[in-house]
Structure formats: structure tokens, C-alpha cells
Design an enzyme around this catalytic site. Structure first.
Site, PDB file in Angstrom:
ATOM      1  N   HIS A   1       0.849  -1.189   0.000  1.00 34.85           N
ATOM      2  CA  HIS A   1       0.000   0.000   0.000  1.00 34.85           C
ATOM      3  C   HIS A   1       0.885   1.239   0.000  1.00 34.85           C
ATOM      4  CE1 HIS A   1      -3.156   2.744   0.494  1.00 34.85           C
ATOM      5  NE2 HIS A   1      -3.510   2.546   1.753  1.00 34.85           N
TER       6      HIS A   1
ATOM      7  N   HIS B   1      -1.371  -1.284 -10.811  1.00 34.40           N
ATOM      8  CA  HIS B   1      -2.254  -0.776  -9.756  1.00 34.40           C
ATOM      9  C   HIS B   1      -3.492  -1.656  -9.685  1.00 34.40           C
ATOM     10  CE1 HIS B   1      -4.861   2.020  -7.542  1.00 34.40           C
ATOM     11  NE2 HIS B   1      -3.749   2.590  -7.130  1.00 34.40           N
TER      12      HIS B   1
ATOM     13  N   ASP C   1       3.452   5.674  -6.941  1.00 32.88           N
ATOM     14  CA  ASP C   1       4.732   5.487  -6.267  1.00 32.88           C
ATOM     15  C   ASP C   1       5.929   5.571  -7.205  1.00 32.88           C
ATOM     16  OD1 ASP C   1       3.712   4.879  -3.574  1.00 32.88           O
ATOM     17  OD2 ASP C   1       2.865   3.119  -4.546  1.00 32.88           O
TER      18      ASP C   1
END
Length: 402
Positions: A225, A266, A323
Site C-alpha cells: 500500500h 495498480h 509510487d
């Protein structure tokens, strides 16, 4: 026509709608993220983190007067209670920042005069205090673990600029503070992600806001996460340390070994994460300004190589997520890898609090409801039902403990 079997168990609730929300919306196929009706691109370009937070809390953008008052309230709430800082100074300096942050949340609860007041206005005040103080906790712990003094807030700085000041002890220029501000906007909410769901599930029991936030911090600490950007940075640094020049070959070898390219793919987006597009621009902007283009350029090279290799394997829906480029941005700003997830928390606190309030009052669902999902029992020990208890002295040939 044969009936189609739909699997809903053991898939991490992917694709399962568990509640309604008015806070944010994602179109994973088109790469769209919306907060309260506003596209993330529009907010990143024109808004600020305090204004975006106001939008998440109150459902509308503030008037200039409302925004000035809200920013003033945030500044007034930045200072951490003395006992919280003194407690943190006693903690092992080797403690991970996310563990320190999670430990600090209940301490902040003890200092909140509205803790057990469950009126909407009290919860909005708690939400504001948390939004102001979570960045202060992150900054304080980073300094404490280095043996440095905790810095007081600077009320002349923006929310984002003050976060950088309290963390590093250097007053950032306006452009750098704005980059930090945009990063906070981008991470402020993302519908029912794991940490937000954890917050909502906890407060559905009528636990107070701080209990929900502590759960959210715990969920965010996992690398699947919130911890992925630190793993992306580790990946980039390892490539540089190993002197890898054939990025295409490096990517191909990893994929052939069934290893992940951190920051790619994702759970919701089937195209490039819209936040990643903005972060990519910020990464190159910062890289140019600081002479550290190596990080965004290397990230872009991995992106191109990975997209080519994955496309050749028919996996066109695995693309950069938030990210992927945030790692370079945060690294250039000066944040060590283990602090990157804390930045995520310093931003997502706004979304967590908005969701907690929505959950507590059933704003989108009509009325609050305790989360109580059902599991299907698949154990079979002495048959599906009960075993006969045998006293220890009469047991023979018992299976060894696992």
C-alpha cells in the site's frame, strides 16, 4: 445458457462495492481521479493542500475568507503537546517512522479536548488538528532519531513549506514548497483503498476518530500500500550502485524471473495513474533544478523498457502508479526512503478524516452501519462440526504444533 460463476471471496474485495461515498471517484479504465467533483489535474494545477482539505471536509471549495480562516486554524494547531514530544524522545531511535507515527496517534488523542464529543463540528475540529499535527509528528520523529532538536512551526510558511522546515531545518524556497504542496494534494484521497477502508471499518464500531486513524496508519505501513515508493527508490539506487547500463535487459531479466517492477501496476488503474503523470513532471522539474536528473531519467528509462516488455507479453494494463515517480520527487526533496510512507500519511490524513466523518454520519449511505462481513467456514477437523475434547493425559499421537 450456462450460468456465469462470479467469485467474490479471497480476491481482496477487488471489484466489490461495499459502500457509497461522495468523497472521491476513480475511473480506472480512463485514468481519472476526482475529489468532490474536481479532477485531480485541476486541483494540482490551481489549488493548495489546505484548500483541497477544506473541499474534502466540507464538500465545497471555500470562499477566500473561509480559506484564510481555515489556514489560520491549521497554523494554530501545528504545535505538538509537550508530553507527546517528551514521550517520543524516550523511544528507541531505531524505530521505523511508521511505527513511531502509529504510536503517536493515541497520544494525540489524549490531548484532544473533543475526543469523546461525537458531534459533527467536534469531529471536524479533530480532523483539522490531525491534519495539522501528523506532519509535525513525522518531522519531529525524523529529528529526534538523529539526535536533533524538534523545531517549532514557522507561521510565516505554508502548510507544505512548514512541513519541510520542521523536517530539515531549512526554509524552502517557494517553488520547492509548492512541489511539496502538490504532492500532498495528489495523495490526499483515493476512495476505498486499504487504509481508508481500515479507518472506516474501525469507526463503524463507533470508535473515535483517532482510533480509526491509527488503524489507517497501520494499513498504510505495508509495502503493498504505502511502502512501495521506498521500494522504488531502493530499486533505482541498486541499479546505479550495480552500474547497470542495459535497462531493457535488466527489466527483461526481472520479468523472466517473475519479479515485480516496483511502482508498476495498480489494483484499480488499467492505464497510467493520473497522479503519476503529474509526479513525473515534478520529478524532472526538481531534477533539473538540483542537478539530480539521474533519478527521473532512470525512472523514465525503466518505464519505457517495462512498457515495451509487458506489451510484448500482452500486459498493457500494467503502467506506472503513484509510487513510481514520487520516489524520485521525495528523494530529491531530501526524504530518506523510510520516511516516504509517512509523507503519504501526512497527506492522506485529510482523506481519512473525511471518510471517517462520512462513515460516522452515513452521509452517503443513508445511515451508519457496523461492518460485519461474513466468512465461509472451510475447516474440517473432526467433520464439519464439533470435535470431542480429550484431556491432555489421554491424548496419543497428537500432531506436532505448527
Amino acid at each position: 445458457m450456462a450460468e456465469r460463476t462470479v467469485r467474490t471471496k479471497n480476491i481482496g474485495l477487488r471489484g466489490i462495492a461495499v459502500a457509497d461515498t461522495k468523497i472521491s471517484y476513480i475511473d480506472g479504465e480512463r485514468g481519472v481521479l476526482i475529489y468532490r467533483g474536481y479532477r485531480i489535474e485541476d486541483l494540482a494545477e490551481n489549488s493548495t493542500f489546505p484548500e483541497t482539505t477544506y473541499l474534502l471536509f466540507y464538500e465545497v471549495l471555500p470562499t477566500p475568507e473561509q480559506l484564510t480562516a481555515f489556514e489560520g486554524d491549521l497554523r494554530a494547531a501545528r504545535t505538538l503537546p509537550d508530553f507527546v514530544v517528551e514521550s517520543m524522545k524516550q523511544w528507541p531511535r531505531s524505530a521505523h517512522p511508521m511505527d513511531a507515527l502509529q504510536a503517536a496517534v493515541p497520544l494525540l488523542a489524549m490531548a484532544d479536548p473533543d475526543l469523546f464529543d461525537e458531534s459533527r463540528q467536534a469531529n471536524l475540529r479533530k480532523a483539522l488538528r490531525l491534519t495539522a499535527r501528523i506532519p509535525a509528528v513525522v518531522a519531529a520523529w525524523h529529528r529526534i532519531r538523529q539526535g536533533l532538536e524538534v523545531l517549532p512551526p514557522d507561521d510565516t510558511l505554508t502548510h507544505a513549506g512548514n512541513f519541510l522546515w520542521q523536517t530539515f531545518g531549512i526554509v524552502p524556497d517557494a517553488d520547492t514548497a509548492r512541489v511539496m504542496d502538490i504532492c500532498l494534494i495528489l495523495h490526499a484521497d483515493h476512495t476505498f483503498n486499504a487504509s481508508t477502508f481500515a479507518c472506516r471499518e474501525v469507526v463503524s464500531t463507533r470508535a473515535h476518530m483517532y482510533a480509526g486513524v491509527a488503524a489507517g496508519v497501520g494499513a498504510l505501513s505495508g509495502e503493498l500500500h504505502g511502502g512501495a515508493n521506498a521500494r522504488v527508490m531502493e530499486m533505482l539506487q541498486k541499479i546505479v550502485e550495480d552500474g547497470v547500463t542495459d535497462i531493457q535487459g535488466w527489466v527483461r531479466e526481472r520479468l523472466e524471473r517473475k519479479e515485480r517492477i516496483m511502482g508498476m501496476g495498480h489494483a484499480v488503474y488499467k492505464t497510467m495513474d493520473p497522479r503519476a503523470k503529474i509526479l513525473k513532471r515534478l520529478a524532472f522539474q526538481l531534477g533539473e533544478k538540483t542537478g539530480q536528473r539521474i533519478w527521473p531519467e532512470l525512472t523514465e528509462a525503466i518505464e519505457k523498457a517495462a512498457m515495451a516488455e509487458l506489451s510484448a507479453r500482452g500486459k498493457t494494463d500494467i503502467q506506472p502508479n503513484v509510487d513510481f515517480y514520487s520516489a524520485s520527487v521525495y528523494h530529491i526533496l531530501g526524504f530518506p526512503g523510510d520516511l516516504m510512507t509517512c509523507i503519504f500519511a501526512a497527506s492522506r490524513i485529510a482523506g481519512w478524516c473525511a471518510h471517517i466523518i462520512e462513515e460516522k454520519y452515513g452521509d452517503a449511505q443513508g445511515k451508519p452501519a457496523l461492518y460485519r462481513p461474513q466468512a465461509e467456514y472451510v475447516g474440517d477437523y473432526c467433520g464439519k462440526l464439533d470435535c470431542e475434547y480429550i484431556p491432555p493425559e489421554k491424548r496419543r499421537d497428537a500432531a506436532p504444533a505448527a
